[in-house]
Motif scaffolding. Structure first.
Motif, PDB file in Angstrom:
ATOM      1  N   PHE A 238     -39.115   9.834  56.122  1.00  0.00           N
ATOM      2  CA  PHE A 238     -40.465   9.973  55.596  1.00  0.00           C
ATOM      3  C   PHE A 238     -40.500   9.653  54.100  1.00  0.00           C
ATOM      4  N   SER A 239     -39.506  10.162  53.350  1.00  0.00           N
ATOM      5  CA  SER A 239     -39.461   9.934  51.908  1.00  0.00           C
ATOM      6  C   SER A 239     -39.266   8.461  51.581  1.00  0.00           C
TER       7      SER A 239
ATOM      8  N   TRP B  12     -43.053   7.254  41.112  1.00  0.00           N
ATOM      9  CA  TRP B  12     -43.155   7.733  42.494  1.00  0.00           C
ATOM     10  C   TRP B  12     -42.040   7.189  43.367  1.00  0.00           C
ATOM     11  N   ALA B  13     -41.536   5.999  43.024  1.00  0.00           N
ATOM     12  CA  ALA B  13     -40.376   5.478  43.744  1.00  0.00           C
ATOM     13  C   ALA B  13     -39.166   6.374  43.514  1.00  0.00           C
ATOM     14  N   ILE B  14     -38.980   6.806  42.268  1.00  0.00           N
ATOM     15  CA  ILE B  14     -37.878   7.730  41.941  1.00  0.00           C
ATOM     16  C   ILE B  14     -38.030   9.027  42.730  1.00  0.00           C
ATOM     17  N   THR B  15     -39.262   9.544  42.766  1.00  0.00           N
ATOM     18  CA  THR B  15     -39.509  10.801  43.478  1.00  0.00           C
ATOM     19  C   THR B  15     -39.232  10.662  44.968  1.00  0.00           C
ATOM     20  N   GLY B  16     -39.699   9.555  45.561  1.00  0.00           N
ATOM     21  CA  GLY B  16     -39.489   9.348  46.991  1.00  0.00           C
ATOM     22  C   GLY B  16     -38.020   9.212  47.353  1.00  0.00           C
ATOM     23  N   LEU B  17     -37.282   8.444  46.568  1.00  0.00           N
ATOM     24  CA  LEU B  17     -35.848   8.277  46.847  1.00  0.00           C
ATOM     25  C   LEU B  17     -35.098   9.588  46.643  1.00  0.00           C
ATOM     26  N   ALA B  18     -35.472  10.332  45.600  1.00  0.00           N
ATOM     27  CA  ALA B  18     -34.840  11.639  45.383  1.00  0.00           C
ATOM     28  C   ALA B  18     -35.151  12.591  46.525  1.00  0.00           C
ATOM     29  N   GLY B  19     -36.378  12.484  47.081  1.00  0.00           N
ATOM     30  CA  GLY B  19     -36.739  13.318  48.224  1.00  0.00           C
ATOM     31  C   GLY B  19     -35.882  13.020  49.440  1.00  0.00           C
TER      32      GLY B  19
ATOM     33  N   ALA C  22     -41.011  24.203  40.125  1.00  0.00           N
ATOM     34  CA  ALA C  22     -41.864  24.729  39.056  1.00  0.00           C
ATOM     35  C   ALA C  22     -41.291  24.392  37.684  1.00  0.00           C
ATOM     36  N   VAL C  23     -39.988  24.626  37.500  1.00  0.00           N
ATOM     37  CA  VAL C  23     -39.344  24.323  36.215  1.00  0.00           C
ATOM     38  C   VAL C  23     -39.347  22.817  35.948  1.00  0.00           C
ATOM     39  N   ALA C  24     -39.149  22.015  37.006  1.00  0.00           N
ATOM     40  CA  ALA C  24     -39.148  20.561  36.846  1.00  0.00           C
ATOM     41  C   ALA C  24     -40.516  20.048  36.409  1.00  0.00           C
ATOM     42  N   ILE C  25     -41.589  20.689  36.901  1.00  0.00           N
ATOM     43  CA  ILE C  25     -42.940  20.283  36.521  1.00  0.00           C
ATOM     44  C   ILE C  25     -43.250  20.703  35.090  1.00  0.00           C
ATOM     45  N   PHE C  26     -42.906  21.940  34.772  1.00  0.00           N
ATOM     46  CA  PHE C  26     -43.108  22.460  33.420  1.00  0.00           C
ATOM     47  C   PHE C  26     -42.015  23.487  33.106  1.00  0.00           C
ATOM     48  N   PRO C  27     -41.215  23.236  32.065  1.00  0.00           N
ATOM     49  CA  PRO C  27     -41.497  22.327  30.950  1.00  0.00           C
ATOM     50  C   PRO C  27     -40.909  20.921  31.036  1.00  0.00           C
ATOM     51  N   VAL C  28     -39.997  20.631  32.005  1.00  0.00           N
ATOM     52  CA  VAL C  28     -39.243  19.374  31.943  1.00  0.00           C
ATOM     53  C   VAL C  28     -40.161  18.156  31.895  1.00  0.00           C
ATOM     54  N   SER C  29     -41.124  18.073  32.845  1.00  0.00           N
ATOM     55  CA  SER C  29     -41.982  16.886  32.908  1.00  0.00           C
ATOM     56  C   SER C  29     -42.966  16.798  31.746  1.00  0.00           C
ATOM     57  N   ALA C  30     -43.164  17.896  31.029  1.00  0.00           N
ATOM     58  CA  ALA C  30     -44.180  17.945  29.975  1.00  0.00           C
ATOM     59  C   ALA C  30     -43.598  17.783  28.578  1.00  0.00           C
TER      60      ALA C  30
ATOM     61  N   VAL D  98     -38.128  17.272  41.178  1.00  0.00           N
ATOM     62  CA  VAL D  98     -39.136  17.685  42.167  1.00  0.00           C
ATOM     63  C   VAL D  98     -38.800  17.101  43.532  1.00  0.00           C
ATOM     64  N   GLY D  99     -38.451  15.802  43.547  1.00  0.00           N
ATOM     65  CA  GLY D  99     -38.107  15.161  44.811  1.00  0.00           C
ATOM     66  C   GLY D  99     -36.889  15.787  45.467  1.00  0.00           C
ATOM     67  N   LEU D 100     -35.854  16.045  44.676  1.00  0.00           N
ATOM     68  CA  LEU D 100     -34.640  16.657  45.230  1.00  0.00           C
ATOM     69  C   LEU D 100     -34.934  18.033  45.816  1.00  0.00           C
TER      70      LEU D 100
END
Length: 416
Positions: free
Chosen positions: A163-164, A279-286, A314-322, A336-338
Motif C-alpha cells: 500500500f505504501s 511524500w515519496a520519502i514518507t511512502g517509502l519509509a512507510g 507526534a515528536v516527528a511532526i513537532f518539533p522535528v518537522s517544524a 512519520v512514515g516509519l
C-alpha cells in the motif's frame, strides 16, 4: 516446522518468517489482487481529475467527480459489510473489481462515442464508489482466513508495505499514463487492472475466509448489527477513537506540507517537485516501517507498539518537522512514515484478533470508514490553521497524535 502448503491450516503460534508467509500458496495471489486493485484505485483518483479538466474544462466539476468517487462508498459501508459477510469475501472482492472495471470502462467508451454527459459521469462514479468498500474490507478479511494467527502481523505488514509503495507509484504512473496515451486509454488501462485483480482471486485455494458466514437476514438489519457490534466491543471502540485522531493529524499534514514547503522556498517554482519528493520519502519509509513492524510485533503486544509509534509520530511532526528547513521536514516525514508502519500493522492485527470471525466482514468495512472519519476533519483544520502559521498547524497535528496515543493507552483494553 509447517510446510508452506499447509500454512493456512496451521495452529502453530511460534513466530513465522516473511519467507514462510510468502511461501503460502494463497498469500502471493492475495497480495497480487490487493496490489492491482489498489494501484488501479490510486491511479483513478488522479486520472479522473485530469480527465474531467481535459474533457469538460471545469475545475469545479473535477472536484465534484472526486466527491462522487469517494463519498457514496463511505455512506454505504455498513451495508457493504453485510453484503461481504453474505457473499463471502472472495466473491465480494471479485464483484467489486469486475464491476469497477465495467463502470470505469463505461466512462471511457461513452466518451469515445461522444455521448458522455456530466450527470452520467457522476452516476457511473457513484456506482463505482458504492462497491469499493467490498475490496477495502474484503482483502483485510481474507488474510486471517489464509494464515494462522502467528502470521497476522507479517501478512498485514506485507499488505501495508505494498500500500505504501502504491501511494508513491500511483500518482507518478497516473501522470505518465495520462500524458503518454491520453485520457480515455488511461481509463481503459485502469479498468484492465481491475479485471486482472479479479482474475488473481481465482488462484486462491482453500482457506477459511472465502465462504459466506452471515445468516440470511435482512441487509439493513445485518448492517445495523455490525455498527452496534463495533460500539459494544471495547477494543474496536477504542481503536475507532484512537485512529480517527491519528487520521486527523495525517489529514492536517496533507495541507500543511505544501504550505510549509512554499513558505521555505519563498513560493519558488520548485514547490510541486519538493512536495512530491517529501511524500515519496514518507511512502517509502512507510513500506520499510511496515516490514520492520511485521518482524518485531508479536500477538498481544500490538497495543503497546501502537501507542509508542504514535508518540514517535507526534515528536516527528513537532518539533522535528517544524524546525524551519526542508531537510528537517523531510526527516520528520520519514520518521512519520516509519512509525506509521507500526501503527497500521498493530491496528489491523489487533482488530483481526479481537473480532469474532463471523463478524469480521461487517466489522472491517464499518471500522475502516469510522477510523477514517478524522481525515477530512484534519484536512479542513489544517487548511484553516496553515494559512496563518505552518508551525502552529504542525503543533496542533502533533497534539492530535498525542491524543491518539492517549486514547490507545486508556481506551483499548489490555490483553486478557
Amino acid at each position: 516446522m509447517k510446510t508452506p502448503e499447509s500454512l493456512e491450516d496451521s495452529t502453530e503460534t511460534a513466530p513465522l518468517t516473511y519467507r514462510q508467509v510468502l511461501g503460502s500458496r494463497n498469500v502471493p495471489p492475495l497480495l497480487l489482487a490487493a496490489s492491482l486493485s489498489r494501484l488501479a484505485g490510486s491511479i483513478l483518483l488522479f486520472v479522473i481529475v485530469l480527465y474531467v479538466i481535459a474533457e469538460f474544462h471545469s475545475v469545479s466539476m473535477a472536484g465534484l467527480s472526486g466527491f462522487f468517487l469517494t463519498l457514496p462508498g463511505f455512506l454505504v459501508s455498513p451495508i457493504a459489510g453485510a453484503v461481504l459477510d453474505r457473499l463471502g469475501a472472495v466473491r465480494a472482492v471479485a464483484l467489486d473489481t469486475l464491476s469497477s472495471a465495467v463502470f470505469i470502462s463505461g466512462i471511457a467508451l461513452l466518451s469515445l462515442g461522444g455521448t458522455l454527459t456530466e450527470p452520467v459521469l457522476f452516476v457511473l462514479l457513484a456506482l463505482y464508489s458504492l462497491t469499493s468498500p467490498l475490496t477495502a474490507g474484503g482483502i483485510r478479511t481474507l488474510f486471517p482466513g489464509f494464515v494462522p494467527e502467528a502470521a497476522y502481523d507479517k501478512a498485514n505488514a506485507l499488505d501495508l508495505s505494498t500500500f505504501s509503495v502504491i501511494d508513491v507509484v500511483g500518482p507518478l504512473l497516473a501522470g505518465a499514463m495520462f500524458a503518454a496515451i491520453g485520457p480515455n486509454p488511461a481509463l481503459l488501462t485502469t479498468a484492465g487492472m481491475y479485471v486482472l485483480a479479479g482474475l488473481s482471486l481465482t488462484l486462491l485455494r482453500g482457506g477459511r475466509a472465502g465462504a459466506p458466514s452471515a445468516p440470511r437476514r435482512h441487509l439493513l438489519r445485518s448492517a445495523w448489527e455490525g455498527i452496534t457490534y463495533l460500539f459494544r466491543n471495547s477494543t474496536l471502540r477504542g481503536l475507532a477513537v484512537s485512529y480517527a485522531l491519528y487520521q486527523a493529524a495525517a489529514g492536517m499534514l496533507i495541507v500543511i506540507v505544501p504550505v510549509a514547503v512554499a513558505d521555505w522556498l519563498d513560493g519558488g517554482t520548485s514547490v510541486d517537485r519538493y512536495v512530491g519528493l517529501m511524500w515519496a520519502i514518507t511512502g517509502l519509509a512507510g513500506a520499510v516501517g511496515g516490514l520492520i513492524a511485521g518482524k518485531v510485533l508479536r500477538a498481544g503486544g500490538e497495543r503497546r507498539y501502537m501507542v509508542a509509534a504514535t508518540l514517535v509520530c507526534a515528536v516527528a511532526i513537532f518539533p522535528v518537522s517544524a524546525l524551519g528547513s526542508l531537510v528537517t521536514l523531510g526527516i520528520g516525514l520519514m520518521l512519520v512514515g516509519l512509525a506509521e508502519g507500526a501503527v497500521n500493522v498493530s491496528l489491523l492485527s489487533l482488530r483481526q484478533r479481537r473480532t469474532e470471525s463471523d463478524w469480521l466482514g461487517r466489522i472491517m468495512t464499518v471500522s475502516i470508514s469510522v477510523n477514517l472519519i478524522g481525515f477530512p476533519i484534519g484536512t479542513a483544520l489544517g487548511g484553516a490553521l496553515a494559512t496563518h502559521s505552518a508551525t502552529v498547524a504542525l503543533a496542533t497535528a502533533a497534539l492530535l497524535a498525542v491524543g491518539s496515543a492517549a486514547s490507545g493507552r486508556f481506551l483499548i483494553p489490555r490483553e486478557a
